[in-house]
Design a protein around this motif. Structure first.
Motif, PDB file in Angstrom:
ATOM      1  N   THR A 146      -6.445   2.069  -5.195  1.00  0.00           N
ATOM      2  CA  THR A 146      -5.311   2.260  -4.301  1.00  0.00           C
ATOM      3  C   THR A 146      -5.508   1.482  -3.002  1.00  0.00           C
ATOM      4  O   THR A 146      -6.517   1.641  -2.311  1.00  0.00           O
ATOM      5  CB  THR A 146      -5.133   3.750  -3.965  1.00  0.00           C
ATOM      6  OG1 THR A 146      -5.180   4.516  -5.167  1.00  0.00           O
ATOM      7  CG2 THR A 146      -3.809   3.989  -3.245  1.00  0.00           C
TER       8      THR A 146
ATOM      9  N   ASP B 122     -10.645   4.038  -8.624  1.00  0.00           N
ATOM     10  CA  ASP B 122      -9.551   4.105  -7.664  1.00  0.00           C
ATOM     11  C   ASP B 122      -9.394   2.745  -6.987  1.00  0.00           C
ATOM     12  O   ASP B 122     -10.294   2.268  -6.306  1.00  0.00           O
ATOM     13  CB  ASP B 122      -9.855   5.177  -6.613  1.00  0.00           C
ATOM     14  CG  ASP B 122      -8.647   5.485  -5.723  1.00  0.00           C
ATOM     15  OD1 ASP B 122      -7.694   4.679  -5.724  1.00  0.00           O
ATOM     16  OD2 ASP B 122      -8.663   6.521  -5.042  1.00  0.00           O
TER      17      ASP B 122
ATOM     18  N   ARG C 186       1.420   7.460  -0.035  1.00  0.00           N
ATOM     19  CA  ARG C 186       0.507   8.450  -0.617  1.00  0.00           C
ATOM     20  C   ARG C 186       0.468   8.231  -2.121  1.00  0.00           C
ATOM     21  O   ARG C 186       1.255   7.464  -2.667  1.00  0.00           O
ATOM     22  CB  ARG C 186       0.937   9.880  -0.282  1.00  0.00           C
ATOM     23  CG  ARG C 186       2.290  10.290  -0.817  1.00  0.00           C
ATOM     24  CD  ARG C 186       2.538  11.773  -0.558  1.00  0.00           C
ATOM     25  NE  ARG C 186       3.819  12.201  -1.075  1.00  0.00           N
ATOM     26  CZ  ARG C 186       4.935  12.289  -0.353  1.00  0.00           C
ATOM     27  NH1 ARG C 186       4.905  11.956   0.931  1.00  0.00           N
ATOM     28  NH2 ARG C 186       6.063  12.689  -0.910  1.00  0.00           N
TER      29      ARG C 186
ATOM     30  N   LYS D   3       0.851  -1.186   0.000  1.00  0.00           N
ATOM     31  CA  LYS D   3       0.000   0.000   0.000  1.00  0.00           C
ATOM     32  C   LYS D   3       0.885   1.234   0.000  1.00  0.00           C
ATOM     33  O   LYS D   3       1.776   1.374   0.847  1.00  0.00           O
ATOM     34  CB  LYS D   3      -0.907   0.007   1.231  1.00  0.00           C
ATOM     35  CG  LYS D   3      -1.914   1.149   1.239  1.00  0.00           C
ATOM     36  CD  LYS D   3      -2.870   1.030   2.409  1.00  0.00           C
ATOM     37  CE  LYS D   3      -3.902   2.149   2.392  1.00  0.00           C
ATOM     38  NZ  LYS D   3      -4.859   2.010   3.518  1.00  0.00           N
TER      39      LYS D   3
ATOM     40  N   ARG E 144      -5.421   4.186 -10.450  1.00  0.00           N
ATOM     41  CA  ARG E 144      -6.754   4.015 -11.037  1.00  0.00           C
ATOM     42  C   ARG E 144      -6.694   2.988 -12.154  1.00  0.00           C
ATOM     43  O   ARG E 144      -5.755   2.979 -12.945  1.00  0.00           O
ATOM     44  CB  ARG E 144      -7.305   5.343 -11.567  1.00  0.00           C
ATOM     45  CG  ARG E 144      -7.596   6.352 -10.464  1.00  0.00           C
ATOM     46  CD  ARG E 144      -8.251   7.622 -11.002  1.00  0.00           C
ATOM     47  NE  ARG E 144      -8.644   8.492  -9.920  1.00  0.00           N
ATOM     48  CZ  ARG E 144      -9.804   8.416  -9.270  1.00  0.00           C
ATOM     49  NH1 ARG E 144     -10.698   7.497  -9.636  1.00  0.00           N
ATOM     50  NH2 ARG E 144     -10.075   9.234  -8.288  1.00  0.00           N
TER      51      ARG E 144
ATOM     52  N   SER F 122      -2.115   7.699  -5.802  1.00  0.00           N
ATOM     53  CA  SER F 122      -3.300   6.940  -6.205  1.00  0.00           C
ATOM     54  C   SER F 122      -3.024   6.087  -7.427  1.00  0.00           C
ATOM     55  O   SER F 122      -2.140   6.389  -8.231  1.00  0.00           O
ATOM     56  CB  SER F 122      -4.474   7.888  -6.507  1.00  0.00           C
ATOM     57  OG  SER F 122      -4.177   8.707  -7.632  1.00  0.00           O
TER      58      SER F 122
END
Length: 247
Positions: free
Chosen positions: A68, A66, A57, A54, A61, A59
């Motif tokens: 993320t 999204d 910060r 993960k 797509r 993203s």
């Protein structure tokens, strides 16, 4: 709109920054290569893209959605399949059975893999069709551990194709292959181009530059260059490195 959109992805492990503000856009049907020296952050980027890491910060797509931080199973269900540098096959299963147990229709059943794989003719037919795509029809009943290294590589890609993906992520697909194996893999990837969107990490620059539509160069966790193979020929970092002769 690109099929894959990566924006501002940053990954930190403790005090160590592994990826710093990675941006990437991959249109549907493109073969996008990722290259760079060892430790550059390429595998971490792949792990973010496929849900194994993960990001701190940023993203990701997929077709505008999204994804993320979603778990790998959920990202796979949305059409992203991946092969690994270290192969993950059921060694005591045949080539056909390896594909069958990876099919979405099989995984939802959640019972004895070997018995079901042996009994379901519909799944067997699907698996046989996929084996034909990767040139393993005559090896269908051979156990994975008895296949040659090149055949095992082809089988791992076949297992990924069994998920009917929109995006195929290949992690060092030529690793450990000899000249004949690389040539065979090149032919397979050429057949898959345009049918799938492909993102590939690869150290074999001759393989990558001959097949990729565009290539991103990652170094110190950042994209330092991007473009078509012929465009990268003019990049100063590529020219200074031993990769330049393939550009």
């Amino acid at each position: 709109m690109a099929l894959i959109e990566v924006e501002g992805v940053h990954v930190r492990f403790g005090d160590r920054v592994v990826l710093e503000s990675i941006d990437l856009a991959v249109p549907e049907g493109e073969f996008h290569g990722v290259m760079g020296p060892n430790g550059a952050g390429k595998t971490t980027f792949f792990n973010v893209l496929t849900g194994r890491v993960k990001p701190s910060r940023g993203s990701i797509r997929l077709a505008g959605e999204d994804v993320t931080g979603l778990r790998p199973q959920l990202i796979a269900a949305k059409g992203v399949a991946r092969s690994f540098q270290i192969m993950t096959l059921f060694d005591d299963f045949s080539a056909r059975e390896n594909i069958m147990v990876g099919l979405p229709a099989f995984r939802v059943r959640g019972f004895d893999m070997h018995r079901a794989a042996s009994a379901d003719s519909d799944l067997a037919e699907q698996a046989s069709d996929i084996l034909a795509m990767v040139g393993l029809t005559d090896r269908a009943d051979v156990r994975a551990k008895d296949l040659s290294y090149g055949d095992r590589r082809a089988l791992e890609i076949a297992v990924a194709l069994g998920q009917n993906p929109r995006v195929l992520c290949l992690d060092e697909p030529t690793s450990g292959l000899g000249t004949d194996g690389v040539q065979r893999l090149s032919q397979l990837v050429s057949q898959l181009k345009r049918k799938l969107t492909i993102v590939a990490i690869e150290h074999d620059m001759e393989f990558l530059f001959s097949l990729a539509d565009r290539i991103s160069v990652i170094h110190w966790g950042q994209v330092i260059a991007r473009g078509a193979p012929q465009e990268l020929q003019q990049n100063e970092w590529v020219k200074r490195s031993n990769l330049g002769r393939f550009a």
